[in-house]
Motif scaffolding. Structure first.
Motif, PDB file in Angstrom:
ATOM      1  N   GLU A  64      20.468   2.561  -5.032  1.00  0.00           N
ATOM      2  CA  GLU A  64      21.059   1.937  -3.843  1.00  0.00           C
ATOM      3  C   GLU A  64      21.571   0.535  -4.181  1.00  0.00           C
ATOM      4  O   GLU A  64      22.692   0.153  -3.822  1.00  0.00           O
ATOM      5  CB  GLU A  64      20.037   1.868  -2.708  1.00  0.00           C
ATOM      6  CG  GLU A  64      19.516   3.220  -2.243  1.00  0.00           C
ATOM      7  CD  GLU A  64      20.582   4.097  -1.604  1.00  0.00           C
ATOM      8  OE1 GLU A  64      21.613   3.563  -1.130  1.00  0.00           O
ATOM      9  OE2 GLU A  64      20.401   5.321  -1.577  1.00  0.00           O
ATOM     10  N   TYR A  65      20.750  -0.248  -4.862  1.00  0.00           N
ATOM     11  CA  TYR A  65      21.166  -1.596  -5.253  1.00  0.00           C
ATOM     12  C   TYR A  65      22.377  -1.532  -6.192  1.00  0.00           C
ATOM     13  O   TYR A  65      23.344  -2.284  -6.038  1.00  0.00           O
ATOM     14  CB  TYR A  65      20.013  -2.312  -5.953  1.00  0.00           C
ATOM     15  CG  TYR A  65      19.079  -3.088  -5.060  1.00  0.00           C
ATOM     16  CD1 TYR A  65      19.131  -4.482  -5.002  1.00  0.00           C
ATOM     17  CD2 TYR A  65      18.101  -2.442  -4.297  1.00  0.00           C
ATOM     18  CE1 TYR A  65      18.259  -5.214  -4.212  1.00  0.00           C
ATOM     19  CE2 TYR A  65      17.220  -3.160  -3.495  1.00  0.00           C
ATOM     20  CZ  TYR A  65      17.302  -4.542  -3.455  1.00  0.00           C
ATOM     21  OH  TYR A  65      16.435  -5.264  -2.666  1.00  0.00           O
ATOM     22  N   GLU A  66      22.282  -0.668  -7.185  1.00  0.00           N
ATOM     23  CA  GLU A  66      23.331  -0.618  -8.198  1.00  0.00           C
ATOM     24  C   GLU A  66      24.650  -0.113  -7.629  1.00  0.00           C
ATOM     25  O   GLU A  66      25.719  -0.673  -7.921  1.00  0.00           O
ATOM     26  CB  GLU A  66      22.866   0.248  -9.371  1.00  0.00           C
ATOM     27  CG  GLU A  66      21.740  -0.406 -10.166  1.00  0.00           C
ATOM     28  CD  GLU A  66      21.002   0.551 -11.084  1.00  0.00           C
ATOM     29  OE1 GLU A  66      21.426   1.723 -11.181  1.00  0.00           O
ATOM     30  OE2 GLU A  66      20.009   0.130 -11.702  1.00  0.00           O
ATOM     31  N   ALA A  67      24.601   0.933  -6.804  1.00  0.00           N
ATOM     32  CA  ALA A  67      25.832   1.492  -6.246  1.00  0.00           C
ATOM     33  C   ALA A  67      26.521   0.500  -5.315  1.00  0.00           C
ATOM     34  O   ALA A  67      27.751   0.365  -5.333  1.00  0.00           O
ATOM     35  CB  ALA A  67      25.529   2.798  -5.511  1.00  0.00           C
ATOM     36  N   MET A  70      28.596  -9.057 -18.084  1.00  0.00           N
ATOM     37  CA  MET A  70      27.607  -8.055 -17.661  1.00  0.00           C
ATOM     38  C   MET A  70      28.174  -7.253 -16.488  1.00  0.00           C
ATOM     39  O   MET A  70      28.790  -7.792 -15.599  1.00  0.00           O
ATOM     40  CB  MET A  70      26.310  -8.747 -17.229  1.00  0.00           C
ATOM     41  CG  MET A  70      25.191  -7.781 -16.912  1.00  0.00           C
ATOM     42  SD  MET A  70      23.757  -8.645 -16.218  1.00  0.00           S
ATOM     43  CE  MET A  70      23.336  -9.672 -17.619  1.00  0.00           C
ATOM     44  N   THR A  71      28.002  -5.940 -16.497  1.00  0.00           N
ATOM     45  CA  THR A  71      28.528  -5.116 -15.408  1.00  0.00           C
ATOM     46  C   THR A  71      27.709  -5.319 -14.148  1.00  0.00           C
ATOM     47  O   THR A  71      26.580  -5.793 -14.180  1.00  0.00           O
ATOM     48  CB  THR A  71      28.456  -3.627 -15.796  1.00  0.00           C
ATOM     49  OG1 THR A  71      27.093  -3.255 -15.910  1.00  0.00           O
ATOM     50  CG2 THR A  71      29.182  -3.352 -17.103  1.00  0.00           C
ATOM     51  N   GLN A  72      28.299  -4.905 -12.997  1.00  0.00           N
ATOM     52  CA  GLN A  72      27.566  -4.999 -11.740  1.00  0.00           C
ATOM     53  C   GLN A  72      26.290  -4.168 -11.803  1.00  0.00           C
ATOM     54  O   GLN A  72      25.250  -4.560 -11.270  1.00  0.00           O
ATOM     55  CB  GLN A  72      28.455  -4.533 -10.585  1.00  0.00           C
ATOM     56  CG  GLN A  72      29.642  -5.436 -10.303  1.00  0.00           C
ATOM     57  CD  GLN A  72      29.206  -6.754  -9.720  1.00  0.00           C
ATOM     58  OE1 GLN A  72      28.077  -6.921  -9.281  1.00  0.00           O
ATOM     59  NE2 GLN A  72      30.102  -7.722  -9.717  1.00  0.00           N
ATOM     60  N   THR A  73      26.362  -2.978 -12.439  1.00  0.00           N
ATOM     61  CA  THR A  73      25.181  -2.123 -12.500  1.00  0.00           C
ATOM     62  C   THR A  73      24.047  -2.818 -13.252  1.00  0.00           C
ATOM     63  O   THR A  73      22.904  -2.826 -12.808  1.00  0.00           O
ATOM     64  CB  THR A  73      25.526  -0.787 -13.187  1.00  0.00           C
ATOM     65  OG1 THR A  73      26.488  -0.106 -12.392  1.00  0.00           O
ATOM     66  CG2 THR A  73      24.302   0.091 -13.333  1.00  0.00           C
ATOM     67  N   LEU A  74      24.365  -3.430 -14.394  1.00  0.00           N
ATOM     68  CA  LEU A  74      23.325  -4.129 -15.135  1.00  0.00           C
ATOM     69  C   LEU A  74      22.801  -5.328 -14.354  1.00  0.00           C
ATOM     70  O   LEU A  74      21.613  -5.618 -14.353  1.00  0.00           O
ATOM     71  CB  LEU A  74      23.881  -4.580 -16.482  1.00  0.00           C
ATOM     72  CG  LEU A  74      24.102  -3.473 -17.522  1.00  0.00           C
ATOM     73  CD1 LEU A  74      24.790  -4.046 -18.756  1.00  0.00           C
ATOM     74  CD2 LEU A  74      22.809  -2.798 -17.897  1.00  0.00           C
ATOM     75  N   THR A  75      23.693  -6.024 -13.655  1.00  0.00           N
ATOM     76  CA  THR A  75      23.265  -7.156 -12.837  1.00  0.00           C
ATOM     77  C   THR A  75      22.264  -6.711 -11.792  1.00  0.00           C
ATOM     78  O   THR A  75      21.210  -7.322 -11.606  1.00  0.00           O
ATOM     79  CB  THR A  75      24.487  -7.803 -12.152  1.00  0.00           C
ATOM     80  OG1 THR A  75      25.368  -8.285 -13.150  1.00  0.00           O
ATOM     81  CG2 THR A  75      24.064  -8.948 -11.265  1.00  0.00           C
ATOM     82  N   TRP A 110      29.206  -6.995  -5.290  1.00  0.00           N
ATOM     83  CA  TRP A 110      28.161  -7.994  -5.090  1.00  0.00           C
ATOM     84  C   TRP A 110      27.715  -8.530  -6.441  1.00  0.00           C
ATOM     85  O   TRP A 110      27.462  -7.767  -7.377  1.00  0.00           O
ATOM     86  CB  TRP A 110      26.956  -7.387  -4.372  1.00  0.00           C
ATOM     87  CG  TRP A 110      27.242  -6.918  -2.976  1.00  0.00           C
ATOM     88  CD1 TRP A 110      28.356  -7.150  -2.230  1.00  0.00           C
ATOM     89  CD2 TRP A 110      26.381  -6.113  -2.166  1.00  0.00           C
ATOM     90  NE1 TRP A 110      28.248  -6.551  -1.000  1.00  0.00           N
ATOM     91  CE2 TRP A 110      27.048  -5.907  -0.935  1.00  0.00           C
ATOM     92  CE3 TRP A 110      25.125  -5.552  -2.354  1.00  0.00           C
ATOM     93  CZ2 TRP A 110      26.500  -5.162   0.107  1.00  0.00           C
ATOM     94  CZ3 TRP A 110      24.564  -4.805  -1.325  1.00  0.00           C
ATOM     95  CH2 TRP A 110      25.245  -4.614  -0.110  1.00  0.00           C
ATOM     96  N   ASP A 111      27.558  -9.840  -6.507  1.00  0.00           N
ATOM     97  CA  ASP A 111      27.014 -10.418  -7.720  1.00  0.00           C
ATOM     98  C   ASP A 111      25.490 -10.460  -7.625  1.00  0.00           C
ATOM     99  O   ASP A 111      24.896 -10.019  -6.639  1.00  0.00           O
ATOM    100  CB  ASP A 111      27.605 -11.803  -7.994  1.00  0.00           C
ATOM    101  CG  ASP A 111      27.321 -12.806  -6.884  1.00  0.00           C
ATOM    102  OD1 ASP A 111      26.375 -12.606  -6.088  1.00  0.00           O
ATOM    103  OD2 ASP A 111      28.055 -13.816  -6.802  1.00  0.00           O
ATOM    104  N   ARG A 112      24.875 -11.032  -8.651  1.00  0.00           N
ATOM    105  CA  ARG A 112      23.408 -11.042  -8.707  1.00  0.00           C
ATOM    106  C   ARG A 112      22.823 -11.825  -7.541  1.00  0.00           C
ATOM    107  O   ARG A 112      21.810 -11.430  -6.950  1.00  0.00           O
ATOM    108  CB  ARG A 112      22.963 -11.627 -10.041  1.00  0.00           C
ATOM    109  CG  ARG A 112      21.473 -11.537 -10.306  1.00  0.00           C
ATOM    110  CD  ARG A 112      21.196 -11.775 -11.792  1.00  0.00           C
ATOM    111  NE  ARG A 112      19.771 -11.718 -12.052  1.00  0.00           N
ATOM    112  CZ  ARG A 112      18.964 -12.777 -11.985  1.00  0.00           C
ATOM    113  NH1 ARG A 112      19.449 -13.967 -11.634  1.00  0.00           N
ATOM    114  NH2 ARG A 112      17.681 -12.650 -12.258  1.00  0.00           N
TER     115      ARG A 112
END
Length: 339
Positions: A288-291, A1-6, A298-300
């Protein structure tokens, strides 16, 4: 899973968003037509807000705020914003409210807060999102104006107005000038926060901590310029309401990879992520979270810790805090999405 999806799967919380600054341009244009307010020159050709520097941003912000003329207008604004971030996973938000801007449109403090509270209630009923309000004085309006806001909040308490702060141009007025207003707010039982370390340097953070007795700092990122200030923030457990997209839009940093949010986090500072004035700065709480997750790796679990920090620092009652922390814990315990 990508960081953005996480990051997209993470429950989110926001401590720093100016409600007038959260107004979508389409809503401002609609209310301008309804109330006969001139908004010529306020928007660029693509429909976004038109500004080029901090001074012009403040001027455009003030003009856009004047289209909100009734409690119903503010109810609609609060509901619109809260429903939008709830759809991106937000479970809590603190709306920074400005009684001075409401007064400029002819609204009393009671009508202003009442309208916003109605919008908060409607959003909660529709989505479950919790919200509170932080009343702020505007620094460049002067100490007397800030004290007047503190008097209003103390004289007309509302269960959803739980904080007091200082916003506006950081170059105008030393924090010592506003110490009396903050003492009044503290005596009224309000949580305290103040803008510092955004357009001014680390010394502005020190001054806010020295004279205003705040538990949180709005922005605060330029504390990174002084190791002693960072150490003080860590030692005293001060929470930073970091708004990376805002800082980039205002040219404080040239790219997110150069932004100090991750350096501050790694130094032990208590970090939250916030959108500030999202349509003005081309951002959102989810962005903001996704970027940050994508840029800093950063992981989940690290993104969830950002939310947990915000809820722990929120100006809300303990029962609400416990429910919100339980929601974060439930998300943390959930199995990862196989996608």
């Amino acid at each position: 899973m990508t960081q953005t999806l996480t990051a997209a799967l993470v429950p989110k919380a926001e401590l720093h968003v100016h409600i007038e600054g959260a107004a979508p341009p389409d809503l401002v244009r609609e209310l301008a037509d309804q109330h006969g307010v001139d908004v010529s020159g306020l928007f660029a050709e693509d429909g976004s807000y038109a500004w080029t520097d901090f001074a012009q941003f403040l001027a455009v912000y003030d003009r856009a705020s004047r289209v909100f003329r009734t409690p119903q207008d503010y109810a609609r604004l609060a509901e619109t914003y809260l429903r939008s971030i709830a759809s991106d996973g937000a479970i809590y938000a603190e709306l920074t409210i400005s009684p001075d801007h409401a007064a400029a449109s002819g609204l009393s403090y009671a009508d202003y807060v009442g309208g916003l509270a109605e919008g908060i209630a409607r959003a909660r009923a529709a989505t479950g999102i919790e919200a509170r309000m932080i009343a702020v004085g505007v620094r460049h309006f002067g100490a007397r104006a800030v004290e007047q806001v503190a008097r209003q909040v103390a004289a007309y308490p509302h269960p959803l107005v739980t904080g007091f702060g200082l916003a506006g141009d950081e170059t105008e007025g030393h924090p010592a000038n506003f110490a009396r207003a903050f003492r009044m707010a503290a005596e009224a039982g309000l949580g305290l926060t103040a803008h510092a370390g955004e357009t001014a340097g680390a010394e502005s953070v020190t001054a806010a901590l020295d004279f205003l007795q705040v538990s949180r700092i709005g922005h605060g990122v330029r504390a990174i310029e002084d190791t002693a200030v960072v150490e003080r923030i860590v030692r005293d457990g001060i929470v930073l309401e970091v708004c990376p997209g805002s800082n980039l839009a205002l040219g404080i940093y040239g790219a997110l990879r150069f932004h100090p949010v991750n350096l501050l986090r790694r130094a032990g500072c208590r970090i939250t992520l916030n959108s500030d004035d999202p349509p003005f700065f081309g951002t959102s709480l989810a962005q903001e979270y996704e970027a940050c997750a994508r840029t800093f790796g950063w992981d989940r679990a690290q993104s969830l810790e950002i939310t947990r920090t915000a809820i722990a620092a929120a100006f809300c009652d303990e029962d609400t805090r416990a429910r919100l922390l339980h929601a974060v814990a439930t998300a943390e315990d959930a199995p990862p999405d196989p996608a």
